[in-house]
Design a protein around this motif. Structure first.
Motif, short mmCIF file in Angstrom:
data_model
loop_
_atom_site.label_atom_id
_atom_site.label_comp_id
_atom_site.label_asym_id
_atom_site.label_seq_id
_atom_site.Cartn_x
_atom_site.Cartn_y
_atom_site.Cartn_z
N LEU A 62 41.18 5.87 12.36
CA LEU A 62 41.09 4.90 11.27
C LEU A 62 40.85 5.65 9.98
N VAL A 63 41.75 5.50 9.01
CA VAL A 63 41.61 6.11 7.69
C VAL A 63 41.25 5.01 6.71
N LEU A 64 40.03 5.03 6.18
CA LEU A 64 39.56 4.00 5.26
C LEU A 64 39.65 4.48 3.81
N SER A 65 40.21 3.61 2.96
CA SER A 65 40.28 3.91 1.54
C SER A 65 39.60 2.78 0.76
N HIS A 66 39.23 3.07 -0.48
CA HIS A 66 38.48 2.07 -1.25
C HIS A 66 39.38 1.11 -2.02
N ASN A 67 40.70 1.38 -2.10
CA ASN A 67 41.57 0.41 -2.77
C ASN A 67 42.98 0.46 -2.18
N LYS A 68 43.77 -0.59 -2.48
CA LYS A 68 45.10 -0.72 -1.90
C LYS A 68 46.07 0.35 -2.39
N THR A 69 45.91 0.76 -3.64
CA THR A 69 46.85 1.75 -4.21
C THR A 69 46.76 3.07 -3.47
N LEU A 70 45.53 3.57 -3.28
CA LEU A 70 45.36 4.84 -2.59
C LEU A 70 45.73 4.72 -1.11
N SER A 129 49.08 -5.01 17.19
CA SER A 129 49.89 -4.87 18.40
C SER A 129 50.01 -3.40 18.82
N SER A 130 50.10 -2.50 17.84
CA SER A 130 50.16 -1.06 18.17
C SER A 130 48.88 -0.59 18.86
N LEU A 131 47.73 -1.07 18.37
CA LEU A 131 46.46 -0.71 19.00
C LEU A 131 46.37 -1.21 20.43
N MET A 132 47.00 -2.36 20.70
CA MET A 132 46.99 -2.92 22.05
C MET A 132 47.87 -2.13 23.01
N GLU A 133 48.96 -1.53 22.48
CA GLU A 133 49.99 -0.95 23.34
C GLU A 133 49.99 0.57 23.40
N ARG A 134 49.45 1.24 22.37
CA ARG A 134 49.62 2.69 22.27
C ARG A 134 48.28 3.38 22.04
N SER A 135 48.27 4.69 22.31
CA SER A 135 47.07 5.49 22.05
C SER A 135 47.28 6.45 20.88
N ASP A 136 48.55 6.64 20.45
CA ASP A 136 48.84 7.55 19.34
C ASP A 136 48.95 6.75 18.04
N VAL A 137 47.84 6.13 17.64
CA VAL A 137 47.83 5.21 16.51
C VAL A 137 46.96 5.75 15.38
N VAL A 138 47.48 5.64 14.16
CA VAL A 138 46.70 5.93 12.95
C VAL A 138 46.76 4.67 12.09
N ILE A 139 45.60 4.08 11.81
CA ILE A 139 45.53 2.88 10.98
C ILE A 139 45.01 3.29 9.60
N VAL A 140 45.81 3.07 8.56
CA VAL A 140 45.37 3.31 7.19
C VAL A 140 44.93 1.95 6.63
N ALA A 141 43.67 1.85 6.22
CA ALA A 141 43.13 0.55 5.84
C ALA A 141 42.23 0.66 4.62
N THR A 142 42.00 -0.50 4.01
CA THR A 142 40.97 -0.60 2.97
C THR A 142 39.69 -1.11 3.64
N VAL A 143 38.64 -1.26 2.85
CA VAL A 143 37.36 -1.67 3.42
C VAL A 143 37.39 -3.08 4.01
N SER A 144 38.45 -3.85 3.73
CA SER A 144 38.56 -5.19 4.32
C SER A 144 38.67 -5.11 5.84
N ALA A 145 38.99 -3.93 6.37
CA ALA A 145 39.11 -3.76 7.82
C ALA A 145 37.77 -3.88 8.53
#
Length: 277
Positions: A62-70, A129-145
């Motif tokens: 999980l890669v967390l960023s502080h805003n949508k642009t970044l 759905s990717s988290l449910m099906e796969r193990s090679d997942v990278v989620i790029v998210a903002t703090v809303s996650a």
């Protein structure tokens, strides 16, 4: 060594301080260090270093960023460096949000208003759905996650599965799709809808770019295909199909009924208090 689950694709190899940074970051993760800081000026290759660290450690990230642009910038770069893996985007789907408010000075009530971005909502659903099906997942998210979406086990239970050769009536499949908030639309075939043509059901998942066709012979599932949603052309023939809910906020019927009873009981108690006052 990089994990076989992750594969970095780049026109250049790590250079300068990058190999040392990758090794130290990976070692820190394996030790269980709670915090690590990667320093570097703009353009020094921090995202590439991060991609190689993810590949070496080999765990869903999980890669967390502080805003949508970044976060959008990181999402684009990590997708380039990890093209064979599930790099997904999970940010708030509100383009505009006005919470309800009351201004006592002017006795003005402002109603809640919101505008939801359908494309971002589809990306959020694809991330789930990717988290449910796969193990090679990278989620790029903002703090809303950080806000919960409910129980993953309950979400998985609501998944609709169809297998080739099984006995499954057409109406039973349609009822299950409606239960997970897919809508029937025989005219405009778009994400989160399905359409019916005789004994053929076409489903356009809310999180996918391709659709699926389930063909029945009586009550038997004869053929399952992945199709182009615009042309209807068959892309691949499948043995089975899994469709996840069209919305994150779905609940099984028994849970809704239990909640309804509790709400009615609390309402009766509160009404009594108000009437006595």
């Amino acid at each position: 060594m990089p994990s076989p689950a992750f594969q970095v694709v780049a026109p250049f190899e790590p250079a300068g301080d990058q190999p040392k940074a990758i090794a130290e970051l990976t070692a820190g993760l394996e030790r269980g260090d709670k915090y690590q800081t990667l320093l570097g000026v703009t353009g020094s290759g921090k995202t590439l270093t991060l991609a190689h660290t993810i590949a070496h450690y080999g765990k869903p990230t999980l890669v967390l960023s502080h805003n949508k642009t970044l976060s959008a910038q990181l999402y684009g770069e990590l997708r380039q460096f990890l093209p064979h893996n599930a790099v997904e985007y999970f940010v708030s789907y509100y383009d505009y949000y006005q919470p309800e408010a009351y201004v006592p000075a002017t006795d003005v009530y402002i109603e809640k208003d919101a505008s939801i971005n359908a494309d971002i909502e589809a990306l959020r659903l694809r991330a789930t759905s990717s988290l449910m099906e796969r193990s090679d997942v990278v989620i790029v998210a903002t703090v809303s996650a950080i806000y919960g979406l409910g129980d993953p086990a309950e979400y998985r239970k609501l998944m609709v599965t169809v297998k080739r050769g099984e006995q499954r009536g057409r109406d039973a499949i349609l009822a299950e799709l409606v239960r997970i908030q897919y809508g029937r639309n025989d005219v405009s075939f778009e994400q989160g809808t399905f359409r019916v043509r005789g004994d053929s059901i076409e489903i356009y998942p809310a999180y996918a770019e391709q659709a699926y066709r389930v063909e029945l012979w009586g009550d038997d599932v004869e053929r399952i295909s992945r199709i182009n949603p615009l042309t209807g052309e068959t892309i691949a023939v499948l043995d089975q199909l899994a469709i996840y809910p069209a919305r994150h906020f779905v609940t099984q019927r028994p849970t809704v009924e239990r909640a309804g009873k509790l709400i009615r009981a609390e309402l009766a108690e509160r009404l009594q208090q108000l009437r006595e006052a």
